[in-house]
Design an enzyme around this catalytic site. Structure first.
Site, PDB file in Angstrom:
ATOM      1  N   TYR A 208      -1.699  -0.348  10.545  1.00  0.00           N
ATOM      2  CA  TYR A 208      -1.713  -0.626   9.110  1.00  0.00           C
ATOM      3  C   TYR A 208      -0.417  -0.140   8.459  1.00  0.00           C
ATOM      4  CZ  TYR A 208      -3.375  -0.919   4.298  1.00  0.00           C
ATOM      5  OH  TYR A 208      -3.507  -1.235   2.962  1.00  0.00           O
TER       6      TYR A 208
ATOM      7  N   SER B  28       0.856  -1.181   0.000  1.00  0.00           N
ATOM      8  CA  SER B  28       0.000   0.000   0.000  1.00  0.00           C
ATOM      9  C   SER B  28       0.890   1.228   0.000  1.00  0.00           C
ATOM     10  CB  SER B  28      -0.869  -0.012   1.259  1.00  0.00           C
ATOM     11  OG  SER B  28      -1.511   1.230   1.440  1.00  0.00           O
TER      12      SER B  28
END
Length: 142
Positions: A37, A24
């Site tokens: 995250y 990501s």
């Protein structure tokens, strides 16, 4: 466990293979209120870079892809939301990483990171897919 099973029984024996980790943009920058995250994606980038360095001589490519916001059945996005792509919209990025790159000096890309949006931009400009693949490792400080 997965590493030993897949690498030892398949890829190392064949002296070829491709590992693509799903990353990501959060693995490249800090985002407030997203600590777990972001930390996991930064760690994944480190894992990808390390495996690429370790496995390069064995003919195994290790890269990561950041697919951007993908609309899937299990994680649907609001209709009309900007920047959302269908699940099949990451196909070109996956192919750029898992297929040998004719333009690469050694015949394959490894230790690279591709963001699907940047690949879209490169392809729209007429560049080859590997033009969007950036090295995961930063240059060494001197």
């Amino acid at each position: 466990i997965v590493r030993s099973q897949v690498l030892n029984k398949c890829m190392l024996a064949q002296k070829s293979g491709s590992i693509i980790n799903i990353s990501s943009r959060a693995g490249k920058l800090g985002i407030p209120n997203m600590l777990p995250y972001c930390a996991s994606k930064f760690a994944l980038e480190g894992l990808t870079a390390t495996l690429a360095a370790e496995l390069r001589a064995s003919g195994i490519r290790v890269n990561s892809i950041s697919p951007g916001m993908v609309d899937t059945r299990t994680f649907p996005k609001l209709p009309g939301r900007p920047g959302v792509r269908p699940a099949d919209g990451v196909r070109a990025a996956l192919l750029a990483l898992c297929c040998p790159a004719p333009g690469a000096a050694d015949g394959f890309l490894t230790g690279r990171y591709v963001h699907a949006d940047e690949l879209d931009d490169a392809l729209a400009a007429g560049a080859p897919p590997e033009a969007a693949a950036k090295p995961i490792d930063e240059p060494i400080f001197v």
